[in-house]
Structure formats: C-alpha cells, structure tokens
Scaffold this motif. Sequence first.
Motif, PDB file in Angstrom:
ATOM      1  N   THR A 194      54.997  60.407 -39.021  1.00 60.29           N
ATOM      2  CA  THR A 194      56.153  61.291 -39.094  1.00 60.29           C
ATOM      3  C   THR A 194      56.139  62.005 -40.436  1.00 60.29           C
ATOM      4  O   THR A 194      55.373  61.673 -41.329  1.00 60.29           O
ATOM      5  N   TYR A 225      58.822  61.380 -32.626  1.00 60.01           N
ATOM      6  CA  TYR A 225      60.108  61.336 -33.316  1.00 60.01           C
ATOM      7  C   TYR A 225      60.679  59.935 -33.158  1.00 60.01           C
ATOM      8  O   TYR A 225      60.678  59.357 -32.079  1.00 60.01           O
ATOM      9  N   ASN A 270      64.111  57.574 -34.731  1.00 58.55           N
ATOM     10  CA  ASN A 270      65.273  57.378 -35.586  1.00 58.55           C
ATOM     11  C   ASN A 270      65.878  56.036 -35.200  1.00 58.55           C
ATOM     12  O   ASN A 270      66.386  55.874 -34.104  1.00 58.55           O
TER      13      ASN A 270
END
Length: 156
Positions: free
Chosen positions: A6, A72, A74
């Motif tokens: 990332t 991605y 999170n």
Amino acid sequence: MTRFVTSDQSTFKCYMADTGLLISHAFDEKTIQGEELYQKLMLDKLEINSGMLVENIVAQMFVASGHRLYFYSNNSRTNADDRMEIDFLVEKPQLTNAHNICPVEVKSGKNYTTVSLNKFCKKFEQQLFTPYIIHSMDMKIDNGIVYLPIYMTSLL
C-alpha cells in the motif's frame, strides 16, 4: 514471488508467481503428495483455504496481463464503517475522467457477502469506474457490480 504494498508501506500481501508451485510447497510437509494432492484439489476435498489459492490465481493472471498489483486495507479500530479490505485495485488503461479505478474482490465460495466492496464504492464513488467480483459462477451484472468467472480475469 510477487509482493505489492500500500502507499503507506506498512501493509503488504505476498503472492507466489506460480500457483501450482504454491500448492506443491503448501503440502511438502504433509502426507498428501503427487497425484493424490491434485485429485483432492480437483474434487474440492483438500483441506486448505481455497480463497488464498483463488486470490493467488487472480494475482498471477493480473501480472501476466501487465497489471501492477494494488489493494486497499483499512483496519480501523474506532469506526466500523471505515473497516474494509479490497483484494485488488485495477487502473483502466486510459484515463478518460476522474473515474479510472476498478475495485476487484475475489470470492472462492458460492455464498459470500459484498460488505467491503459496497462500503468502498460508497466511500470512493467519485474515483471509481466499474466494481468487479471475480467468482466461480457465471457472469452477471447486479447493482452496478460486474460478476466475472475466474477464467475471465485476464480480460480486465
């Protein structure tokens, strides 16, 4: 081995460039070997995380098609709405407007949810083009998401 990172460089995923070699190495120390290993794999009787294998296959196909691997993640501990992971982010080959990123989720089973993909699309709708789910079933389009069989991955 293919590795992608990332933008903050603190999270990464590793994929093996050859999925067949990955399967062979995963069972080196087990009693299952040779022909028995591949028979169990073909009959879906192998006790392994098939999601890992399918994701590795898709990564291998993306690299062979010339894509760079992005994802991605999170893992917010404070806000459940921000907690999500998208397996791959694929860029459209030509930038025609601000919508040029395609989120791609890989699903290995027949029953799955699209919670992360839905949250991601809602949060980043201004930057996204077409969301995809790569799965083991037929092609379809539902609620703006394109569902592709695994063998069609190289067409992205």
